[in-house]
Design a protein around this motif. Structure first.
Motif, PDB file in Angstrom:
ATOM      1  N   SER A  60       8.674   1.701  15.740  1.00  0.00           N
ATOM      2  CA  SER A  60      10.006   2.002  14.922  1.00  0.00           C
ATOM      3  C   SER A  60      10.626   1.943  13.548  1.00  0.00           C
ATOM      4  O   SER A  60      11.412   1.061  13.064  1.00  0.00           O
ATOM      5  N   GLY A  62       9.021  -0.267  10.945  1.00  0.00           N
ATOM      6  CA  GLY A  62       8.880  -1.746  10.640  1.00  0.00           C
ATOM      7  C   GLY A  62       8.270  -1.726   9.107  1.00  0.00           C
ATOM      8  O   GLY A  62       7.013  -0.861   9.069  1.00  0.00           O
ATOM      9  N   TRP A  82       7.854  -6.594  12.765  1.00  0.00           N
ATOM     10  CA  TRP A  82       9.503  -6.620  13.636  1.00  0.00           C
ATOM     11  C   TRP A  82       8.908  -6.916  15.555  1.00  0.00           C
ATOM     12  O   TRP A  82       9.199  -7.117  15.285  1.00  0.00           O
ATOM     13  N   HIS A  83       7.878  -6.329  15.296  1.00  0.00           N
ATOM     14  CA  HIS A  83       7.756  -6.198  17.312  1.00  0.00           C
ATOM     15  C   HIS A  83       5.660  -6.702  17.654  1.00  0.00           C
ATOM     16  O   HIS A  83       5.498  -6.849  18.378  1.00  0.00           O
ATOM     17  N   LYS A  84       5.483  -7.027  16.707  1.00  0.00           N
ATOM     18  CA  LYS A  84       4.314  -7.492  16.741  1.00  0.00           C
ATOM     19  C   LYS A  84       3.487  -6.862  16.456  1.00  0.00           C
ATOM     20  O   LYS A  84       2.275  -6.916  17.586  1.00  0.00           O
ATOM     21  N   TYR A  85       2.863  -5.404  16.966  1.00  0.00           N
ATOM     22  CA  TYR A  85       2.080  -4.224  17.455  1.00  0.00           C
ATOM     23  C   TYR A  85       1.132  -4.848  16.007  1.00  0.00           C
ATOM     24  O   TYR A  85       1.372  -4.817  14.576  1.00  0.00           O
TER      25      TYR A  85
HETATM   26 FE1  FES Z   1       8.242  -2.554  16.387  1.00  0.00          FE
HETATM   27 FE2  FES Z   1       6.333  -2.716  14.155  1.00  0.00          FE
HETATM   28  S1  FES Z   1       8.161  -1.546  13.973  1.00  0.00           S
HETATM   29  S2  FES Z   1       6.470  -3.360  16.035  1.00  0.00           S
END
Ligand code: FES
Length: 157
Positions: A60, A62, A82-85
């Motif tokens: 997204s 980040g 942001w979402h820990k990917y």
């Molecule tokens: Fe969602 Fe990187 S923007 S994990």
């Protein structure tokens, strides 16, 4: 058109390498950001190796330059804040853990989603760090945030 009259394939652009800083500096800070041919990249110095990739996370957008580096399945990854990917530094693969629903007692396994983040080439010459953008013609998910309307840095042209 090229000089020889042939049309240039936009998918096969070749980029010249761009000097982004000094080796001494990145060895201290362990990461730096740069704009290379109008593309924002982050360069990491991790355990004696350099890695460059698109700065915006493929999920997204980040800010990967603000993430932590951790090993998963023995592979160093940047963890998006942001979402820990988890994205491997060496190849740009997205990693995830899978479980077997038929055997919930089994340990989760690390798997790859394939290359999601575009990786660029880092070279060092005479104490200077150079980045050469990837000219691999495949579509990479991170291209979405590195080009077009979503990129932060707008082209002057
Ligand atoms: Fe969602 Fe990187 S923007 S994990």
């Amino acid at each position: 058109m090229n000089l020889d009259g042939s049309a240039q394939d936009p998918e096969k652009r070749e980029y010249s390498s761009v000097c982004v800083g000094r080796e001494d500096d990145i060895k201290k800070s362990e990461r730096m950001t740069a704009v290379v041919h109008d593309r924002e990249v982050v360069i990491f110095y991790h355990k004696g190796e350099y890695h460059a990739m698109d700065i915006r996370c493929y999920h997204s957008g980040g800010p990967l330059h603000l993430g932590d580096i951790e090993d998963f399945d023995g592979r160093p990854c940047i963890v998006c804040p942001w979402h820990k990917y988890k994205i491997t530094l060496a190849t740009g693969e997205g990693l995830y853990q899978s479980i077997n629903p038929k055997d919930p007692s089994a340990k989760p396994k690390w798997c790859s989603k394939g290359v999601k983040q575009r990786i660029h080439t880092v070279t060092v010459d005479n104490g200077n760090i150079y980045v050469t953008l990837s000219s691999e013609p495949f579509k990479c998910d991170s291209d979405f945030y590195a080009t077009g309307d979503f990129k932060v840095i707008k082209s002057s042209s």
